[in-house]
Write a protein that holds these residues in place. Structure first.
Motif, mmCIF file in Angstrom:
data_model
loop_
_atom_site.group_PDB
_atom_site.id
_atom_site.type_symbol
_atom_site.label_atom_id
_atom_site.label_comp_id
_atom_site.label_asym_id
_atom_site.label_seq_id
_atom_site.Cartn_x
_atom_site.Cartn_y
_atom_site.Cartn_z
ATOM 1 N N ARG A 332 -55.599 16.549 -5.350
ATOM 2 C CA ARG A 332 -55.076 17.730 -4.857
ATOM 3 C C ARG A 332 -54.776 17.151 -3.111
ATOM 4 O O ARG A 332 -53.859 17.350 -2.333
ATOM 5 N N GLU A 333 -55.896 16.571 -2.629
ATOM 6 C CA GLU A 333 -55.602 16.140 -1.066
ATOM 7 C C GLU A 333 -54.552 15.042 -1.266
ATOM 8 O O GLU A 333 -53.902 14.696 -0.017
ATOM 9 N N SER A 336 -51.451 16.829 -1.477
ATOM 10 C CA SER A 336 -50.917 17.523 -0.283
ATOM 11 C C SER A 336 -50.557 16.899 1.017
ATOM 12 O O SER A 336 -49.668 17.318 1.928
ATOM 13 N N ALA A 337 -51.027 15.517 1.129
ATOM 14 C CA ALA A 337 -50.834 14.980 2.213
ATOM 15 C C ALA A 337 -49.298 14.415 2.333
ATOM 16 O O ALA A 337 -48.896 13.823 3.111
ATOM 17 N N ASP A 340 -45.528 19.469 -0.248
ATOM 18 C CA ASP A 340 -46.335 20.962 0.214
ATOM 19 C C ASP A 340 -47.455 21.005 -0.449
ATOM 20 O O ASP A 340 -47.764 20.674 -1.635
ATOM 21 N N ARG A 341 -48.298 21.743 0.181
ATOM 22 C CA ARG A 341 -49.618 21.785 -0.592
ATOM 23 C C ARG A 341 -49.471 22.700 -1.870
ATOM 24 O O ARG A 341 -50.362 22.619 -2.820
ATOM 25 N N TYR A 342 -48.213 23.489 -1.936
ATOM 26 C CA TYR A 342 -48.381 24.118 -3.173
ATOM 27 C C TYR A 342 -48.066 23.421 -4.521
ATOM 28 O O TYR A 342 -48.223 23.774 -5.560
ATOM 29 N N ALA A 344 -49.578 20.752 -4.899
ATOM 30 C CA ALA A 344 -50.789 20.029 -5.579
ATOM 31 C C ALA A 344 -51.286 20.560 -6.736
ATOM 32 O O ALA A 344 -51.407 21.974 -6.778
ATOM 33 N N ARG A 346 -53.911 22.428 -9.358
ATOM 34 C CA ARG A 346 -55.076 23.228 -9.062
ATOM 35 C C ARG A 346 -55.881 22.743 -10.110
ATOM 36 O O ARG A 346 -57.196 22.900 -9.973
#
Length: 372
Positions: A332-333, A336-337, A340-342, A344, A346
């Motif tokens: 996820r990190e 996200s980097a 968009d974090r969406y 990533a 879950r």
């Protein structure tokens, strides 16, 4: 091989019409026989009905004439530097494998066939490549085969002797492409499908006679890929009004892409997009990012039902032997980097392998059923 040679030459000459069926999978062959109406009347100029490897449960059959098949073979030879002999290393009932046979015969060579009865074995490549005649020699592989071959030094040495290795059937991860080039392999990335007589865009550039349009473009220039030209099928078997062939001479794909500096870049598939929290995520974009993580050999991203978000993004990864898989937090990190974090995932699942459909494509439907 003699009977097959006669039949394939008849196909190239337009003297017969064929529906290739898989061997060793009686149920799949039965479904194709029924869905594509084997034995029922067909137009006089039809030479081939070849099944697609689409995501729906009902098979479709692209109808080709001898002219579209010859146009593909001739354009391929022109771009690769001339006609030559071919090694068949992928199933011949799919368009990619069938075109390997037809290109070789069109060039005057009987193709060399690698036995796939027990699966793809890269250890067999040196002997097969050594048996290939002619001044120019080619083959086609899917990314999973290429990855296996790179782990065998003798297979790599043999593949290095070829004039071109067409890689298609599924997107080639950037890390795999870089590794192949570093090994000195003459890789040519191909894009195409049953409806275009196989690969019709090589390394982002359309073959001679092939046309590319992007429709329904967004602000970033990405839109639906539409392909035209002499290699396009005349339509689907018994589906005369299918919208994909609404414009004569053109095929509207389910792929999203953009043309930048006259080079086609495929982003992903419109029918595989994940809608999460009102946002649309293209799985292939996320997969490309996760594929950059150390030790990740393969990756598939898909959506699973979620009461709050509609769908949640999840990832299934395969790691290299002996490598500790990354945690869900690390994935996820990492994503996200870069996105968009969406986008990533879950949830992150680790698998020994990814289920495949057709010539090397990830079967997201089977993955979704397995995870659900």
């Amino acid at each position: 091989m003699l009977d097959a040679r006669r039949q394939l030459l008849a196909l190239l000459n337009g003297d017969a019409a064929y529906l290739p069926l898989p061997t060793g999978d009686a149920e799949h062959a039965r479904r194709l026989t029924e869905a594509l109406a084997l034995g029922e009347p067909i137009d006089d100029d039809a030479a081939l009905v070849v099944s697609t490897s689409g995501t729906t449960g009902t098979p479709k059959g692209a109808v080709h004439t001898a002219a579209s098949l010859r146009a593909s073979a001739e354009a391929t030879a022109e771009v690769l530097g001339g006609p030559g002999s071919w090694l068949l290393a992928i199933p011949p009932h799919h368009i990619g494998g069938l075109q390997v046979l037809l290109r070789s015969l069109a060039a005057g060579y009987d193709p060399v066939v690698l036995d796939l009865a027990a699966g793809f074995d890269p250890a067999a490549l040196p002997a097969c490549i050594g048996a290939m005649p002619g001044d120019r020699r080619y083959t086609s592989l899917v990314p999973t085969q290429l990855r296996k071959a790179l782990d065998d030094p003798r297979a790599v040495a043999a593949l290095r002797e070829l004039d071109a290795i067409l890689v298609g059937g599924a997107a080639t991860p950037a890390a795999l492409l870089e590794r192949s080039i570093d090994a000195g392999l003459p890789i040519v990335r191909t894009y195409g499908m049953s409806e275009t007589a196989g690969g019709c865009v090589y390394d982002g550039v359309p073959l001679p006679g092939v046309r590319v349009r992007i429709t329904d473009q967004g602000e970033n220039g990405v839109g639906r890929v539409v392909l035209g030209g002499a290699t396009v099928a005349r339509g689907y078997r018994n589906l005369p009004d299918h919208p994909a062939f609404a414009e004569p001479g053109w095929f509207r794909t389910d792929d999203l892409g953009a043309v930048e500096a006259d080079v086609l870049r495929i982003v992903g598939r419109a029918d595989e997009a994940v809608t999460t929290g009102g946002l649309t995520i293209v799985p292939q974009v996320v997969e490309a990012v996760i594929g950059e993580m150390a030790g990740v050999a393969e990756c598939a991203v898909l959506g699973l039902p979620d009461e709050r978000l509609g769908e949640q993004v999840v990832a299934v990864i395969v790691v290299d032997a002996g490598i500790q898989p990354p945690t869900a937090v690390e994935v996820r990190e990492f994503v996200s980097a870069r996105l968009d974090r969406y986008a990533a995932p879950r949830q992150v699942f680790v698998a020994d392998s990814l289920p495949l459909r057709g010539p090397g494509k990830v079967d997201r439907r089977a993955l979704r059923d397995r995870l659900s």
